[in-house]
Structures are given as C-alpha cells and as structure tokens.
Design a protein around this motif. Structure first.
Motif, PDB file in Angstrom:
ATOM      1  N   PRO A   1      36.241 -34.216 -20.443  1.00 22.28           N
ATOM      2  CA  PRO A   1      35.391 -33.016 -20.426  1.00 22.28           C
ATOM      3  C   PRO A   1      35.740 -32.042 -19.300  1.00 22.28           C
ATOM      4  CG  PRO A   1      34.033 -34.974 -20.599  1.00 22.28           C
ATOM      5  CD  PRO A   1      35.435 -35.417 -20.371  1.00 22.28           C
ATOM      6  N   VAL A   2      36.185 -32.578 -18.182  1.00 20.95           N
ATOM      7  CA  VAL A   2      36.594 -31.707 -17.071  1.00 20.95           C
ATOM      8  C   VAL A   2      37.823 -30.902 -17.471  1.00 20.95           C
ATOM      9  CG1 VAL A   2      37.455 -31.691 -14.691  1.00 20.95           C
ATOM     10  CG2 VAL A   2      35.598 -33.233 -15.334  1.00 20.95           C
ATOM     11  N   ILE A   3      38.792 -31.560 -18.084  1.00 22.77           N
ATOM     12  CA  ILE A   3      40.003 -30.861 -18.539  1.00 22.77           C
ATOM     13  C   ILE A   3      39.645 -29.855 -19.631  1.00 22.77           C
ATOM     14  CG2 ILE A   3      42.225 -31.175 -19.684  1.00 22.77           C
ATOM     15  CD1 ILE A   3      42.483 -33.835 -18.208  1.00 22.77           C
ATOM     16  N   PHE A   4      38.693 -30.214 -20.493  1.00 21.72           N
ATOM     17  CA  PHE A   4      38.241 -29.291 -21.530  1.00 21.72           C
ATOM     18  C   PHE A   4      37.618 -28.041 -20.888  1.00 21.72           C
ATOM     19  CE2 PHE A   4      34.921 -27.721 -24.421  1.00 21.72           C
ATOM     20  CZ  PHE A   4      35.702 -27.426 -25.524  1.00 21.72           C
ATOM     21  N   GLY A   5      36.818 -28.209 -19.856  1.00 19.82           N
ATOM     22  CA  GLY A   5      36.220 -27.071 -19.145  1.00 19.82           C
ATOM     23  C   GLY A   5      37.295 -26.198 -18.508  1.00 19.82           C
ATOM     24  N   TYR A   6      38.299 -26.852 -17.896  1.00 19.24           N
ATOM     25  CA  TYR A   6      39.414 -26.090 -17.324  1.00 19.24           C
ATOM     26  C   TYR A   6      40.173 -25.331 -18.421  1.00 19.24           C
ATOM     27  CZ  TYR A   6      38.986 -28.485 -12.808  1.00 19.24           C
ATOM     28  OH  TYR A   6      38.551 -28.961 -11.598  1.00 19.24           O
ATOM     29  N   ALA A   7      40.319 -25.957 -19.582  1.00 18.64           N
ATOM     30  CA  ALA A   7      41.015 -25.310 -20.694  1.00 18.64           C
ATOM     31  C   ALA A   7      40.223 -24.090 -21.172  1.00 18.64           C
ATOM     32  CB  ALA A   7      41.235 -26.291 -21.839  1.00 18.64           C
TER      33      ALA A   7
ATOM     34  N   PHE B   1      40.830 -21.471 -18.673  1.00 18.42           N
ATOM     35  CA  PHE B   1      42.201 -20.984 -18.816  1.00 18.42           C
ATOM     36  C   PHE B   1      42.322 -20.057 -20.033  1.00 18.42           C
ATOM     37  CE2 PHE B   1      46.691 -21.469 -20.120  1.00 18.42           C
ATOM     38  CZ  PHE B   1      47.272 -20.940 -18.983  1.00 18.42           C
ATOM     39  N   GLY B   2      41.602 -20.374 -21.100  1.00 16.57           N
ATOM     40  CA  GLY B   2      41.573 -19.485 -22.266  1.00 16.57           C
ATOM     41  C   GLY B   2      40.980 -18.132 -21.919  1.00 16.57           C
ATOM     42  N   ALA B   3      39.944 -18.116 -21.079  1.00 11.37           N
ATOM     43  CA  ALA B   3      39.365 -16.846 -20.631  1.00 11.37           C
ATOM     44  C   ALA B   3      40.373 -16.059 -19.797  1.00 11.37           C
ATOM     45  CB  ALA B   3      38.086 -17.101 -19.845  1.00 11.37           C
ATOM     46  N   VAL B   4      41.155 -16.771 -18.973  1.00 13.02           N
ATOM     47  CA  VAL B   4      42.197 -16.100 -18.182  1.00 13.02           C
ATOM     48  C   VAL B   4      43.245 -15.480 -19.114  1.00 13.02           C
ATOM     49  CG1 VAL B   4      44.094 -16.501 -16.556  1.00 13.02           C
ATOM     50  CG2 VAL B   4      41.846 -17.471 -16.108  1.00 13.02           C
TER      51      VAL B   4
ATOM     52  N   ILE C   1      50.013 -33.114 -24.622  1.00 12.02           N
ATOM     53  CA  ILE C   1      49.276 -32.080 -25.339  1.00 12.02           C
ATOM     54  C   ILE C   1      48.213 -32.763 -26.174  1.00 12.02           C
ATOM     55  CG2 ILE C   1      49.439 -30.229 -27.033  1.00 12.02           C
ATOM     56  CD1 ILE C   1      52.303 -29.789 -26.118  1.00 12.02           C
ATOM     57  N   ARG C   2      46.981 -32.395 -25.951  1.00  7.22           N
ATOM     58  CA  ARG C   2      45.848 -32.943 -26.707  1.00  7.22           C
ATOM     59  C   ARG C   2      45.161 -31.804 -27.442  1.00  7.22           C
ATOM     60  NH1 ARG C   2      45.870 -38.553 -26.602  1.00  7.22           N
ATOM     61  NH2 ARG C   2      46.762 -39.161 -24.612  1.00  7.22           N
ATOM     62  N   PHE C   3      44.563 -32.144 -28.556  1.00  6.40           N
ATOM     63  CA  PHE C   3      43.897 -31.132 -29.371  1.00  6.40           C
ATOM     64  C   PHE C   3      42.738 -30.493 -28.618  1.00  6.40           C
ATOM     65  CE2 PHE C   3      40.605 -29.900 -32.416  1.00  6.40           C
ATOM     66  CZ  PHE C   3      41.291 -28.925 -33.107  1.00  6.40           C
ATOM     67  N   TYR C   4      41.988 -31.278 -27.858  1.00  5.55           N
ATOM     68  CA  TYR C   4      40.826 -30.715 -27.168  1.00  5.55           C
ATOM     69  C   TYR C   4      41.238 -29.695 -26.114  1.00  5.55           C
ATOM     70  CZ  TYR C   4      41.635 -33.971 -23.274  1.00  5.55           C
ATOM     71  OH  TYR C   4      42.165 -34.657 -22.219  1.00  5.55           O
ATOM     72  N   ILE C   5      42.453 -29.806 -25.572  1.00  9.79           N
ATOM     73  CA  ILE C   5      42.933 -28.814 -24.605  1.00  9.79           C
ATOM     74  C   ILE C   5      43.199 -27.491 -25.325  1.00  9.79           C
ATOM     75  CG2 ILE C   5      44.799 -28.207 -23.015  1.00  9.79           C
ATOM     76  CD1 ILE C   5      45.072 -31.185 -22.386  1.00  9.79           C
ATOM     77  N   LEU C   6      43.904 -27.557 -26.456  1.00  8.83           N
ATOM     78  CA  LEU C   6      44.185 -26.338 -27.221  1.00  8.83           C
ATOM     79  C   LEU C   6      42.898 -25.728 -27.764  1.00  8.83           C
ATOM     80  CD1 LEU C   6      47.396 -27.464 -29.127  1.00  8.83           C
ATOM     81  CD2 LEU C   6      47.229 -26.096 -27.049  1.00  8.83           C
ATOM     82  N   ALA C   7      41.968 -26.592 -28.224  1.00 13.41           N
ATOM     83  CA  ALA C   7      40.687 -26.093 -28.732  1.00 13.41           C
ATOM     84  C   ALA C   7      39.892 -25.415 -27.607  1.00 13.41           C
ATOM     85  CB  ALA C   7      39.877 -27.231 -29.344  1.00 13.41           C
ATOM     86  N   GLY C   8      39.932 -25.984 -26.416  1.00 12.99           N
ATOM     87  CA  GLY C   8      39.242 -25.378 -25.268  1.00 12.99           C
ATOM     88  C   GLY C   8      39.829 -24.019 -24.917  1.00 12.99           C
ATOM     89  N   GLU C   9      41.161 -23.909 -24.978  1.00 12.91           N
ATOM     90  CA  GLU C   9      41.784 -22.610 -24.700  1.00 12.91           C
ATOM     91  C   GLU C   9      41.366 -21.573 -25.738  1.00 12.91           C
ATOM     92  OE1 GLU C   9      45.998 -22.551 -24.184  1.00 12.91           O
ATOM     93  OE2 GLU C   9      45.950 -24.090 -22.643  1.00 12.91           O
ATOM     94  N   VAL C  10      41.391 -21.959 -27.016  1.00 14.80           N
ATOM     95  CA  VAL C  10      41.014 -21.023 -28.075  1.00 14.80           C
ATOM     96  C   VAL C  10      39.544 -20.627 -27.935  1.00 14.80           C
ATOM     97  CG1 VAL C  10      40.713 -20.778 -30.574  1.00 14.80           C
ATOM     98  CG2 VAL C  10      42.814 -21.766 -29.665  1.00 14.80           C
TER      99      VAL C  10
ATOM    100  N   GLY D   1      37.679 -20.641 -25.176  1.00 16.13           N
ATOM    101  CA  GLY D   1      37.535 -19.794 -23.988  1.00 16.13           C
ATOM    102  C   GLY D   1      38.035 -18.383 -24.246  1.00 16.13           C
ATOM    103  N   TRP D   2      39.163 -18.267 -24.957  1.00 15.98           N
ATOM    104  CA  TRP D   2      39.717 -16.952 -25.267  1.00 15.98           C
ATOM    105  C   TRP D   2      38.761 -16.180 -26.181  1.00 15.98           C
ATOM    106  CZ3 TRP D   2      41.249 -13.851 -29.265  1.00 15.98           C
ATOM    107  CH2 TRP D   2      42.099 -12.786 -28.954  1.00 15.98           C
ATOM    108  N   CYS D   3      38.245 -16.840 -27.215  1.00 13.21           N
ATOM    109  CA  CYS D   3      37.337 -16.173 -28.164  1.00 13.21           C
ATOM    110  C   CYS D   3      36.031 -15.753 -27.485  1.00 13.21           C
ATOM    111  CB  CYS D   3      37.034 -17.094 -29.346  1.00 13.21           C
ATOM    112  SG  CYS D   3      38.418 -17.249 -30.477  1.00 13.21           S
ATOM    113  N   VAL D   4      35.478 -16.618 -26.651  1.00 14.26           N
ATOM    114  CA  VAL D   4      34.229 -16.263 -25.963  1.00 14.26           C
ATOM    115  C   VAL D   4      34.461 -15.066 -25.048  1.00 14.26           C
ATOM    116  CG1 VAL D   4      32.577 -17.066 -24.215  1.00 14.26           C
ATOM    117  CG2 VAL D   4      33.172 -18.535 -26.149  1.00 14.26           C
TER     118      VAL D   4
END
Length: 185
Positions: A9-15, A18-21, A70-79, A81-84
């Motif tokens: 969950p911590v890595i997901f939050g960072y992802a 990172f998506g927002a960045v 590479i894990r799916f939850y990392i890519l999902a977190g980036e997407v 974060g970017w969308c939000v």
C-alpha cells in the motif's frame, strides 16, 4: 523476491503521487500548446516524447521502489494518480494558464500599440528626414554622372584608327552601261 503486504500500500500511494507528478509534467506540454499555435504534427511529436519519457520515468520509479519488479498495482496507482490530477487540479491549472495567457496577450497588445508603435513611427520619421536629402544627393550624383558621359563616345565607336583607306572609291556592282564593274575589262 517476495514483498511484504505492508509495503505494497505504501508503494501504491507513492505510485499515485508519481502519477500526479506525471500529470504536472503533461500540463507543461499543455501550457506550451497554449502559448504557441501548435500544429497537429507538433502535438503528435510532443505526445510521443511525453509517452517515451513517462515510460523511462516509470521504469526508474519501479526500479527505485520495487527493485525493478513491475507490478500491476504500481501501474494502476500511476494511472489513478494521473487521472485524479488531470480531472481536478489539472483542469484548474489549465483554466488559470488560459487566463494568464489571455492577460499576457492583452498586455503585449497594449505595449505594441501604445509603446512600440509610437517609437517605431518616431524612428521611421527620423530616418525619412535623414535619408531624404541623402537620396536626393544620390539622385543628383547619378544624373550628373549620366550627363558627363554624353560627350564621350563608346570605345567601339571611336573613329580614328579604325577606318581603312580603300583604293577604289567606286562601289562594286553595275556601271552606267548595265555591265558589272568586274566585267568591263
């Protein structure tokens, strides 16, 4: 390499962050498009550049946070974060950037009209006052040199030493009797 459930969950939050960045990075391209009249071709190359750099940055992010796995939850977190970011703060950023660009256009238009145009007109009038007598003097010089060449003959038309003397002053052809000049003898 196994990863603990507590770190995911911590890595997901960072992802997500990172998506927002990456969304902020995309807003830079959007602002550039506002400032310049971008053609479709330019927008295409900007988007390709954005996607390539995002891919490289995502690889570096996963390498730093998840040891390159590479894990799916990392890519999902980036997407996510970017969308939000894009749908909330990105929309506000674009509105603000549009407002700033319009204000800058008004300021530049005002500066052109009331500052630069009078200065340009002043220098144009000064240049006319300075260069008009110079032009007239140049025209006078041109006319005077043209007039001075009237009395001179061109080199090919000089008369002396170019005419050869001939023995016979009669022209070849028929004489008074109707015979050729060459046949008379």
């Amino acid at each position: 390499m196994e990863q603990s459930l507590a770190s995911q969950p911590v890595i997901f939050g960072y992802a997500c962050l990172f998506g927002a960045v990456l969304g902020v990075y995309y807003d830079l391209f959007r602002i550039i498009r506002l400032l310049t009249a971008s053609e479709r071709r330019h927008v295409f190359f900007q988007d390709v550049f954005y996607l390539v750099t995002c891919g490289v940055l995502t690889f570096l992010f996963t390498f730093a946070t998840n040891k390159g796995e590479i894990r799916f939850y990392i890519l999902a977190g980036e997407v996510m974060g970017w969308c939000v970011y894009y749908l909330t703060v990105g929309a506000l950023t674009l509105r603000f950037a549009t407002f700033v660009v319009k204000v800058l256009e008004i300021i530049v238009s005002w500066l052109k009209r009331y500052l630069f145009l009078p200065i340009f007109r002043f220098f144009k009038a000064a240049a006319r006052l300075i260069f008009r007598p110079i032009r007239k003097f140049g025209g006078f010089i041109k006319k005077s040199t043209a007039k001075s060449k009237i009395g001179l003959k061109r080199r090919g038309k000089v008369v002396y030493n170019s005419v050869k003397c001939s023995v016979s002053k009669k022209k070849p052809g028929k004489t008074k009797k109707g015979k050729n000049h060459n046949e008379s003898n």
